[in-house]
Scaffold this active site. Sequence first.
Site, PDB file in Angstrom:
ATOM      1  N   CYS A   1      65.128  76.675   8.762  1.00  0.00           N
ATOM      2  CA  CYS A   1      65.595  76.553   7.387  1.00  0.00           C
ATOM      3  C   CYS A   1      64.923  75.358   6.700  1.00  0.00           C
ATOM      4  O   CYS A   1      63.723  75.395   6.449  1.00  0.00           O
ATOM      5  CB  CYS A   1      67.117  76.465   7.371  1.00  0.00           C
ATOM      6  SG  CYS A   1      67.871  76.891   5.776  1.00  0.00           S
TER       7      CYS A   1
ATOM      8  N   HIS B   1      69.030  80.995  11.311  1.00  0.00           N
ATOM      9  CA  HIS B   1      69.491  79.928  12.195  1.00  0.00           C
ATOM     10  C   HIS B   1      69.788  80.439  13.611  1.00  0.00           C
ATOM     11  O   HIS B   1      70.929  80.850  13.894  1.00  0.00           O
ATOM     12  CB  HIS B   1      70.756  79.293  11.625  1.00  0.00           C
ATOM     13  CG  HIS B   1      70.545  78.491  10.391  1.00  0.00           C
ATOM     14  ND1 HIS B   1      70.403  77.121  10.415  1.00  0.00           N
ATOM     15  CD2 HIS B   1      70.439  78.868   9.083  1.00  0.00           C
ATOM     16  CE1 HIS B   1      70.227  76.669   9.175  1.00  0.00           C
ATOM     17  NE2 HIS B   1      70.235  77.714   8.351  1.00  0.00           N
TER      18      HIS B   1
ATOM     19  N   GLU C   1      70.266  78.701  16.225  1.00  0.00           N
ATOM     20  CA  GLU C   1      71.237  77.804  16.872  1.00  0.00           C
ATOM     21  C   GLU C   1      72.670  78.188  16.535  1.00  0.00           C
ATOM     22  O   GLU C   1      73.605  77.733  17.204  1.00  0.00           O
ATOM     23  CB  GLU C   1      70.956  76.344  16.470  1.00  0.00           C
ATOM     24  CG  GLU C   1      71.410  75.923  15.092  1.00  0.00           C
ATOM     25  CD  GLU C   1      70.493  76.380  13.955  1.00  0.00           C
ATOM     26  OE1 GLU C   1      70.762  76.016  12.792  1.00  0.00           O
ATOM     27  OE2 GLU C   1      69.497  77.085  14.235  1.00  0.00           O
TER      28      GLU C   1
END
EC number: 6.3.5.3
Length: 227
Positions: free
Chosen positions: A86, A194, A196
């Site tokens: 991002c 994302h 994660e």
Amino acid sequence: MKFAVIVLPGSNCDIDMFHAIKDSLGEEAEYVWHTETSLDEYDGVLIPGGFSYGDYLRCGAIARFANIMPAVKKAAEEGKPVLGVCNGFQILQELGLLPGAMRRNKDLKFICRPVELIVKNNETMFTSSYAAGESITIPVAHGEGNFYCDEETLLRLKENNQIAFTYGTNINGSVADIAGVVNEKGNVLGMMPHPERAVDTLLGSADGLKLFQSIVKNWRETHVATA
């Protein structure tokens, strides 16, 4: 394997990234403040999302001048895996480590939801645990994730197989549905979604974990001698 999680003023995904590495992946991770000047002790570098320096001027434009950034470039030049997610992707573009630029989403709205990604290239150190063409679910959270590049750059990305991920449905207007690209060397990945935030089924998807597993697998094959 030891990862550096870069922390910049305005980062808000550094804890998520640390959790993904430490708790879900089971590898070593440390926060590295933006004022540091060396990443020599780390095997991989992670630049998380957020709003570094408030996204003033444009996303990542100020962060590129942080003290730690020459060390990030050095790590990339040395062939270490460098992942920007991002805002981290935007910073890598500002550093000149990845091509293209980010524009406002086509509808000018912030998008925050799980989306379908297609693995376009599973032969990188970030994607080798996926199957080619595999459909995965990873959340996005961005207002300026509309990837843009000129036709010449796009042709080069395609010829070099640098497009790592595309959107199953183009959510933001990105050229060629691009969600993530690698550099020509293949050791720097920038992606808007994302991973994660997708490392456990309790989060709605564990599809992002394979990305981090790919990094570790590649590193061990390259650096850990077999008996």
